[in-house]
Design a protein around this motif. Structure first.
Motif, PDB file in Angstrom:
ATOM      1  N   ALA A 216       0.868  -1.175   0.000  1.00 48.41           N
ATOM      2  CA  ALA A 216       0.000   0.000   0.000  1.00 48.41           C
ATOM      3  C   ALA A 216       0.904   1.223   0.000  1.00 48.41           C
ATOM      4  O   ALA A 216       1.633   1.464   0.961  1.00 48.41           O
ATOM      5  CB  ALA A 216      -0.908   0.003   1.225  1.00 48.41           C
ATOM      6  N   ARG A 217       0.884   1.961  -1.110  1.00 48.69           N
ATOM      7  CA  ARG A 217       1.731   3.146  -1.230  1.00 48.69           C
ATOM      8  C   ARG A 217       1.125   4.251  -0.372  1.00 48.69           C
ATOM      9  O   ARG A 217      -0.012   4.647  -0.565  1.00 48.69           O
ATOM     10  CB  ARG A 217       1.827   3.580  -2.693  1.00 48.69           C
ATOM     11  N   GLU A 218       1.936   4.751   0.564  1.00 48.64           N
ATOM     12  CA  GLU A 218       1.394   5.633   1.595  1.00 48.64           C
ATOM     13  C   GLU A 218       1.762   7.092   1.374  1.00 48.64           C
ATOM     14  O   GLU A 218       2.879   7.424   0.986  1.00 48.64           O
ATOM     15  CB  GLU A 218       1.910   5.184   2.965  1.00 48.64           C
ATOM     16  N   GLY A 219       0.781   7.953   1.644  1.00 50.67           N
ATOM     17  CA  GLY A 219       1.004   9.389   1.694  1.00 50.67           C
ATOM     18  C   GLY A 219       0.571   9.898   3.054  1.00 50.67           C
ATOM     19  O   GLY A 219      -0.190   9.235   3.766  1.00 50.67           O
ATOM     20  N   PHE A 220       1.057  11.070   3.424  1.00 53.45           N
ATOM     21  CA  PHE A 220       0.767  11.629   4.740  1.00 53.45           C
ATOM     22  C   PHE A 220       0.080  12.974   4.592  1.00 53.45           C
ATOM     23  O   PHE A 220       0.633  13.903   3.992  1.00 53.45           O
ATOM     24  CB  PHE A 220       2.058  11.770   5.547  1.00 53.45           C
ATOM     25  N   ALA A 221      -1.128  13.053   5.138  1.00 52.15           N
ATOM     26  CA  ALA A 221      -1.890  14.296   5.028  1.00 52.15           C
ATOM     27  C   ALA A 221      -1.436  15.337   6.033  1.00 52.15           C
ATOM     28  O   ALA A 221      -1.611  16.535   5.799  1.00 52.15           O
ATOM     29  CB  ALA A 221      -3.379  14.011   5.214  1.00 52.15           C
ATOM     30  N   ASP A 222      -0.858  14.897   7.158  1.00 50.30           N
ATOM     31  CA  ASP A 222      -0.550  15.842   8.231  1.00 50.30           C
ATOM     32  C   ASP A 222       0.936  16.004   8.506  1.00 50.30           C
ATOM     33  O   ASP A 222       1.329  16.512   9.547  1.00 50.30           O
ATOM     34  CB  ASP A 222      -1.281  15.439   9.518  1.00 50.30           C
ATOM     35  N   LEU A 223       1.779  15.544   7.563  1.00 47.81           N
ATOM     36  CA  LEU A 223       3.220  15.751   7.674  1.00 47.81           C
ATOM     37  C   LEU A 223       3.721  16.523   6.461  1.00 47.81           C
ATOM     38  O   LEU A 223       3.148  16.441   5.376  1.00 47.81           O
ATOM     39  CB  LEU A 223       3.972  14.419   7.754  1.00 47.81           C
ATOM     40  N   GLU A 224       4.811  17.260   6.672  1.00 41.65           N
ATOM     41  CA  GLU A 224       5.432  17.978   5.561  1.00 41.65           C
ATOM     42  C   GLU A 224       6.417  17.066   4.841  1.00 41.65           C
ATOM     43  O   GLU A 224       6.890  16.066   5.391  1.00 41.65           O
ATOM     44  CB  GLU A 224       6.128  19.235   6.077  1.00 41.65           C
ATOM     45  N   TYR A 225       6.726  17.443   3.586  1.00 38.63           N
ATOM     46  CA  TYR A 225       7.631  16.675   2.740  1.00 38.63           C
ATOM     47  C   TYR A 225       8.873  17.498   2.393  1.00 38.63           C
ATOM     48  O   TYR A 225       8.788  18.711   2.202  1.00 38.63           O
ATOM     49  CB  TYR A 225       6.931  16.290   1.431  1.00 38.63           C
ATOM     50  N   THR A 226      10.018  16.805   2.302  1.00 39.77           N
ATOM     51  CA  THR A 226      11.231  17.441   1.796  1.00 39.77           C
ATOM     52  C   THR A 226      11.196  17.460   0.272  1.00 39.77           C
ATOM     53  O   THR A 226      10.342  16.804  -0.348  1.00 39.77           O
ATOM     54  CB  THR A 226      12.488  16.681   2.246  1.00 39.77           C
ATOM     55  N   ASP A 227      12.128  18.168  -0.333  1.00 43.80           N
ATOM     56  CA  ASP A 227      12.213  18.190  -1.799  1.00 43.80           C
ATOM     57  C   ASP A 227      12.506  16.808  -2.373  1.00 43.80           C
ATOM     58  O   ASP A 227      12.200  16.540  -3.534  1.00 43.80           O
ATOM     59  CB  ASP A 227      13.311  19.160  -2.253  1.00 43.80           C
TER      60      ASP A 227
END
Length: 254
Positions: free
Chosen positions: A162-173
């Protein structure tokens, strides 16, 4: 825009009389839950109660194995060989599987926690060791990995990921998530918008860079002070957009 997605949240992170998170409230909104297994948080009774709550709310159950660091809540890196990291996952998942079986329930996925998850993102050998160990434990188990190279490596090893994304965390470049040592309250509307962005196939880094990303599951953190408000806002936004919430195991295995 994707029209079906899994929402997952961490649970079972209380310890004895010390309480953390909003498990029962969140499980009315999410479709999968990652239960702490005693190393970074939780205890045997808390694990059992988490399984019971998930069963009562028809929430899919997964293990959330972490580093053996209760004081640091599993968010501090440790020097581990890949095989050691993998055995931590097997040990903890097995404990939750036994707990679930005693309650007539089933563990259907594995999602490494905190620093262990982060270590895998920067070390393909750890990713491979953990993924292969999960496949040996039970080839039917899904594994949650950050969408991108880590998830694709695990897929190449034969895992259902399951490829995961995070709605409440920031991402680096570089597409890595930025984990906060102590989660703070966040703007529910901003979190909901990031979830919608992920469903549309992108996310914006802290420097404003647009990153292409395709997800099957979106994570919310239950230890935020306003986690329930965030979950309510996000699910309303998805409902308004006609997005169906489906457990990852159902989404990926049918």
């Amino acid at each position: 825009m994707k029209t079906r997605v899994d929402l997952n949240a961490d649970a079972g992170e209380s310890l004895g009389r010390w309480k953390l998170g909003h498990d029962s409230e969140l499980m009315t909104h999410v479709t999968s839950v990652n239960v702490a297994c005693g190393f970074h948080a939780s205890d045997p009774v808390t694990m059992r109660e988490s399984v019971r709550t998930a069963t009562a709310t028809s929430t899919a159950i997964g293990s959330h194995p972490g580093l053996p660091d209760l004081v640091g809540f599993g968010r501090r890196r440790m020097a581990l060989r890949p095989d050691e990291a993998a055995q931590l996952v097997v040990y903890q998942t097995g404990a939750l599987q036994a707990t679930a079986r005693a309650e007539g329930a089933e563990v259907v996925h594995v999602k490494p926690h905190g620093a262990l998850y982060g270590m895998a993102l920067t070390d393909p050998e750890i990713t491979s060791a953990i993924t292969e160990a999960v496949l040996r434990l039970d080839p039917d188990l899904l594994i949650f990995w950050l969408a991108g190279p880590t998830a694709e490596l695990a897929r190449s090893l034969g895992a259902t990921v399951a490829r995961e994304g995070f709605a409440d965390l920031e991402y680096t470049d570089e597409g890595h998530i930025i984990v906060e040592p102590e989660p703070k309250a966040k703007d529910p509307d901003a979190v909901a918008q990031q979830a919608v962005d992920l469903l549309e196939g992108h996310v914006t880094s802290t420097s404003g860079k647009r990153l292409d990303v395709e997800v099957d599951t979106i994570c919310l953190h239950g230890d935020r002070p306003n986690a329930v408000e965030i979950a309510e806002t996000l699910t309303r936004r998805l409902d308004d957009a006609g997005v169906e919430r489906v457990p990852a195991v159902q989404l990926l295995r049918g």
